[in-house]
Design a protein around this motif. Structure first.
Motif, PDB file in Angstrom:
ATOM      1  N   PHE A  32      12.347  12.817  -5.064  1.00 25.92           N
ATOM      2  CA  PHE A  32      11.672  11.583  -5.482  1.00 25.92           C
ATOM      3  C   PHE A  32      12.441  10.308  -5.140  1.00 25.92           C
ATOM      4  CE2 PHE A  32      10.117  14.929  -8.306  1.00 25.92           C
ATOM      5  CZ  PHE A  32       8.748  14.759  -8.187  1.00 25.92           C
ATOM      6  N   GLY A  33      13.661  10.449  -4.609  1.00 23.51           N
ATOM      7  CA  GLY A  33      14.471   9.274  -4.346  1.00 23.51           C
ATOM      8  C   GLY A  33      15.027   8.709  -5.646  1.00 23.51           C
ATOM      9  N   ASP A  34      15.783   7.640  -5.530  1.00 24.73           N
ATOM     10  CA  ASP A  34      16.333   6.968  -6.711  1.00 24.73           C
ATOM     11  C   ASP A  34      15.370   5.858  -7.105  1.00 24.73           C
ATOM     12  OD1 ASP A  34      17.826   6.022  -8.743  1.00 24.73           O
ATOM     13  OD2 ASP A  34      19.526   5.376  -7.543  1.00 24.73           O
ATOM     14  N   THR A  35      15.412   4.757  -6.386  1.00 23.23           N
ATOM     15  CA  THR A  35      14.354   3.752  -6.509  1.00 23.23           C
ATOM     16  C   THR A  35      13.655   3.672  -5.156  1.00 23.23           C
ATOM     17  OG1 THR A  35      15.830   1.935  -5.872  1.00 23.23           O
ATOM     18  CG2 THR A  35      15.614   2.420  -8.235  1.00 23.23           C
ATOM     19  N   GLY A  36      12.452   3.159  -5.159  1.00 28.89           N
ATOM     20  CA  GLY A  36      11.690   3.169  -3.921  1.00 28.89           C
ATOM     21  C   GLY A  36      10.893   1.902  -3.695  1.00 28.89           C
ATOM     22  N   SER A  37       9.986   1.970  -2.742  1.00 30.28           N
ATOM     23  CA  SER A  37       9.144   0.836  -2.375  1.00 30.28           C
ATOM     24  C   SER A  37       7.729   1.333  -2.101  1.00 30.28           C
ATOM     25  CB  SER A  37       9.691   0.141  -1.121  1.00 30.28           C
ATOM     26  OG  SER A  37      11.016  -0.304  -1.315  1.00 30.28           O
ATOM     27  N   VAL A  38       6.788   0.407  -2.170  1.00 33.81           N
ATOM     28  CA  VAL A  38       5.391   0.716  -1.858  1.00 33.81           C
ATOM     29  C   VAL A  38       4.989  -0.121  -0.638  1.00 33.81           C
ATOM     30  CG1 VAL A  38       3.021   0.801  -2.715  1.00 33.81           C
ATOM     31  CG2 VAL A  38       4.932   1.110  -4.303  1.00 33.81           C
ATOM     32  N   TYR A  39       4.285   0.517   0.280  1.00 33.70           N
ATOM     33  CA  TYR A  39       3.887  -0.142   1.520  1.00 33.70           C
ATOM     34  C   TYR A  39       2.369  -0.175   1.665  1.00 33.70           C
ATOM     35  CZ  TYR A  39       8.764   0.322   2.962  1.00 33.70           C
ATOM     36  OH  TYR A  39      10.134   0.232   3.026  1.00 33.70           O
ATOM     37  N   THR A  40       1.907  -1.168   2.410  1.00 32.48           N
ATOM     38  CA  THR A  40       0.509  -1.248   2.823  1.00 32.48           C
ATOM     39  C   THR A  40       0.379  -0.543   4.162  1.00 32.48           C
ATOM     40  OG1 THR A  40       0.202  -3.369   1.702  1.00 32.48           O
ATOM     41  CG2 THR A  40      -1.368  -2.812   3.450  1.00 32.48           C
ATOM     42  N   VAL A  41      -0.529   0.417   4.240  1.00 30.36           N
ATOM     43  CA  VAL A  41      -0.776   1.104   5.512  1.00 30.36           C
ATOM     44  C   VAL A  41      -2.227   0.881   5.928  1.00 30.36           C
ATOM     45  CG1 VAL A  41       1.021   2.858   5.284  1.00 30.36           C
ATOM     46  CG2 VAL A  41      -1.207   3.280   4.280  1.00 30.36           C
ATOM     47  N   THR A  42      -2.453   0.910   7.235  1.00 31.90           N
ATOM     48  CA  THR A  42      -3.788   0.678   7.773  1.00 31.90           C
ATOM     49  C   THR A  42      -4.107   1.713   8.842  1.00 31.90           C
ATOM     50  OG1 THR A  42      -3.106  -0.741   9.632  1.00 31.90           O
ATOM     51  CG2 THR A  42      -3.467  -1.814   7.493  1.00 31.90           C
ATOM     52  N   ARG A  43      -5.372   1.767   9.193  1.00 28.52           N
ATOM     53  CA  ARG A  43      -5.731   2.599  10.342  1.00 28.52           C
ATOM     54  C   ARG A  43      -5.100   1.989  11.588  1.00 28.52           C
ATOM     55  NH1 ARG A  43     -10.071   0.025  13.053  1.00 28.52           N
ATOM     56  NH2 ARG A  43     -11.429  -1.248  11.721  1.00 28.52           N
ATOM     57  N   LYS A  44      -4.869   2.815  12.572  1.00 27.14           N
ATOM     58  CA  LYS A  44      -4.212   2.393  13.805  1.00 27.14           C
ATOM     59  C   LYS A  44      -4.982   1.249  14.465  1.00 27.14           C
ATOM     60  CE  LYS A  44      -2.640   4.354  18.221  1.00 27.14           C
ATOM     61  NZ  LYS A  44      -2.589   5.619  19.030  1.00 27.14           N
ATOM     62  N   GLY A  45      -4.263   0.175  14.792  1.00 28.19           N
ATOM     63  CA  GLY A  45      -4.857  -0.944  15.512  1.00 28.19           C
ATOM     64  C   GLY A  45      -5.655  -1.909  14.662  1.00 28.19           C
ATOM     65  N   TYR A  46      -5.684  -1.691  13.335  1.00 29.75           N
ATOM     66  CA  TYR A  46      -6.541  -2.529  12.486  1.00 29.75           C
ATOM     67  C   TYR A  46      -6.117  -3.996  12.493  1.00 29.75           C
ATOM     68  CZ  TYR A  46      -9.127  -4.293   8.475  1.00 29.75           C
ATOM     69  OH  TYR A  46      -9.940  -5.034   7.656  1.00 29.75           O
ATOM     70  N   ALA A  47      -4.826  -4.257  12.373  1.00 34.96           N
ATOM     71  CA  ALA A  47      -4.351  -5.646  12.331  1.00 34.96           C
ATOM     72  C   ALA A  47      -4.613  -6.377  13.636  1.00 34.96           C
ATOM     73  CB  ALA A  47      -2.854  -5.679  11.997  1.00 34.96           C
ATOM     74  N   GLN A  48      -4.681  -5.641  14.739  1.00 34.34           N
ATOM     75  CA  GLN A  48      -4.994  -6.257  16.032  1.00 34.34           C
ATOM     76  C   GLN A  48      -6.497  -6.502  16.160  1.00 34.34           C
ATOM     77  OE1 GLN A  48      -2.888  -3.426  15.828  1.00 34.34           O
ATOM     78  NE2 GLN A  48      -1.173  -4.885  15.788  1.00 34.34           N
ATOM     79  N   ALA A  49      -7.294  -5.554  15.665  1.00 29.64           N
ATOM     80  CA  ALA A  49      -8.755  -5.697  15.741  1.00 29.64           C
ATOM     81  C   ALA A  49      -9.265  -6.751  14.766  1.00 29.64           C
ATOM     82  CB  ALA A  49      -9.424  -4.349  15.463  1.00 29.64           C
ATOM     83  N   CYS A  50      -8.607  -6.866  13.611  1.00 31.54           N
ATOM     84  CA  CYS A  50      -9.018  -7.808  12.560  1.00 31.54           C
ATOM     85  C   CYS A  50      -7.795  -8.650  12.170  1.00 31.54           C
ATOM     86  CB  CYS A  50      -9.566  -7.052  11.353  1.00 31.54           C
ATOM     87  SG  CYS A  50     -10.960  -5.955  11.724  1.00 31.54           S
ATOM     88  N   PRO A  51      -7.342  -9.547  13.044  1.00 35.03           N
ATOM     89  CA  PRO A  51      -6.062 -10.232  12.829  1.00 35.03           C
ATOM     90  C   PRO A  51      -6.012 -11.118  11.585  1.00 35.03           C
ATOM     91  CG  PRO A  51      -7.251 -11.167  14.709  1.00 35.03           C
ATOM     92  CD  PRO A  51      -7.958  -9.918  14.331  1.00 35.03           C
ATOM     93  N   ASN A  52      -7.142 -11.675  11.178  1.00 33.69           N
ATOM     94  CA  ASN A  52      -7.123 -12.545  10.000  1.00 33.69           C
ATOM     95  C   ASN A  52      -6.891 -11.732   8.732  1.00 33.69           C
ATOM     96  OD1 ASN A  52      -7.448 -15.263   8.888  1.00 33.69           O
ATOM     97  ND2 ASN A  52      -9.318 -14.462   7.956  1.00 33.69           N
ATOM     98  N   VAL A  53      -7.608 -10.609   8.609  1.00 35.94           N
ATOM     99  CA  VAL A  53      -7.374  -9.715   7.473  1.00 35.94           C
ATOM    100  C   VAL A  53      -5.970  -9.124   7.571  1.00 35.94           C
ATOM    101  CG1 VAL A  53      -8.147  -7.647   6.244  1.00 35.94           C
ATOM    102  CG2 VAL A  53      -9.824  -9.175   7.284  1.00 35.94           C
ATOM    103  N   GLY A  54      -5.557  -8.802   8.796  1.00 38.98           N
ATOM    104  CA  GLY A  54      -4.218  -8.275   9.000  1.00 38.98           C
ATOM    105  C   GLY A  54      -3.141  -9.243   8.531  1.00 38.98           C
ATOM    106  N   LYS A  55      -3.358 -10.534   8.770  1.00 39.14           N
ATOM    107  CA  LYS A  55      -2.403 -11.554   8.316  1.00 39.14           C
ATOM    108  C   LYS A  55      -2.342 -11.592   6.798  1.00 39.14           C
ATOM    109  CE  LYS A  55       0.315 -15.174   8.540  1.00 39.14           C
ATOM    110  NZ  LYS A  55       1.757 -14.945   8.803  1.00 39.14           N
ATOM    111  N   LEU A  56      -3.495 -11.544   6.142  1.00 39.43           N
ATOM    112  CA  LEU A  56      -3.534 -11.514   4.680  1.00 39.43           C
ATOM    113  C   LEU A  56      -2.774 -10.300   4.151  1.00 39.43           C
ATOM    114  CD1 LEU A  56      -4.628 -12.433   1.882  1.00 39.43           C
ATOM    115  CD2 LEU A  56      -6.625 -10.980   2.337  1.00 39.43           C
ATOM    116  N   LEU A  57      -3.055  -9.136   4.714  1.00 41.75           N
ATOM    117  CA  LEU A  57      -2.409  -7.909   4.245  1.00 41.75           C
ATOM    118  C   LEU A  57      -0.903  -7.957   4.467  1.00 41.75           C
ATOM    119  CD1 LEU A  57      -5.003  -5.301   5.579  1.00 41.75           C
ATOM    120  CD2 LEU A  57      -4.697  -6.035   3.204  1.00 41.75           C
TER     121      LEU A  57
END
Length: 306
Positions: free
Chosen positions: A219-244
């Protein structure tokens, strides 16, 4: 010449249609929620912002393995709950090979491991290795969350390998709510119980509890949470990608929103809206460089809608 002109016109129309489809495909943002209180809170924040920008947020309740499969297949756009290192297996299977994109860290300093109430801690259970000393009091049960959760898989592996002498124990899988209800019943009777705990979550203020040491390999000691997307999403939808990419949260923020939901029976959407209205400065960072669907600067538009 006429045939060439017709072909050229058809080509331009096709390109125009493809362009329009690409833009339209960004209008609805498909997100996933495994049924976790923390992800419900962050999804609510994100949905509120997307709505203010003119997008439609669609949140489906999906188990973690289904979520990653959906991201790989393009059926899910965004998942705000890539808990690391608890989801290392999913990272290795989907992110490391490029099928899913880890876009940005959205939370730091998390804990996610087995926990016990204070009276169990006071009795001497501080470590995974202490559990089997009190096996009968625990009924040899580890209470996990929903089936398919990576943390459950780690507990199942511990049992299978007889780590910490837990080979004869049983993993009880259920929803987050059902697990916490079982814990609450045990606490009321001062009965020994060990369960998956994590922060941020209202459980940390609703009961006196302690996290066990010794399970860091899983489980690790302390950790982090990340935002993940489908492949290429931030390039296809750059404005939403910028927000995320801009979106980051704090323990206090998430705990406050979840506490409002738990204690005042507010919806996640209403609790998120109330928190943002009380803390509008956070919008400066979240909406930096972001536009509305029709190209306006996002900050004044979203503030006006709030």
């Amino acid at each position: 010449m006429k045939k060439l002109s017709t072909a050229l016109t058809a080509g331009l129309l096709a390109a125009s249609c493809l362009s329009a489809y690409a833009e339209q495909s960004c209008d609805t943002v498909k997100m996933a929620d495994p049924g976790w209180s923390d992800i419900a809170a962050t999804n609510a924040i994100t949905s509120l912002l997307l709505g203010g920008l003119g997008y439609t947020a669609k949140v489906d309740t999906l188990a973690v393995p289904i979520t990653y499969g959906g991201l790989k297949d393009g059926q899910v756009d965004v998942f705000l709950g890539n808990w690391m290192p608890a989801q290392q297996g999913f990272y290795d299977k989907f992110v490391a090979n490029g099928d899913v994109t880890q876009l940005a860290k959205n939370l730091d300093g998390t804990e996610f491991t087995l926990a016990v109430p204070d009276y169990v801690w006071d009795a001497g259970v501080h470590n995974f290795a202490d559990l089997n000393k009190y096996a009968d009091k625990f009924d040899k049960k580890l209470y996990g969350i929903g089936s398919g959760a990576p943390a459950n898989a780690s507990l199942a592996e511990i049992i299978k390998k007889n780590q910490f002498d837990l080979g004869q124990w049983k993993l009880v899988e259920s929803s987050e709510q059902a697990m916490l209800a079982e814990v609450a019943r045990s606490v009321k009777k001062q009965k020994f119980v060990v369960f998956l705990g994590w922060t941020p979550h209202p459980m940390n203020v609703q009961m006196k509890m302690h996290y066990l040491k010794g399970g860091e390999q899983y489980f690790g000691d302390t950790g982090s949470v990340y935002t993940v997307t489908r492949k290429g999403y931030a390039q296809a939808c750059p404005n939403v990608g910028k927000l995320l990419s801009n979106l980051s949260f704090t323990q206090d923020m998430e705990n406050s929103i979840m506490a409002e939901v738990a204690n005042k029976k507010l919806s996640n959407a209403d609790a998120a809206r109330a928190w943002i209205k009380a803390n509008p400065a956070v919008l400066d960072k979240w909406l930096d460089g972001v536009k509305t669907v029709d190209g306006q600067d996002a900050l004044p538009v979203v503030k006006a809608k709030l």
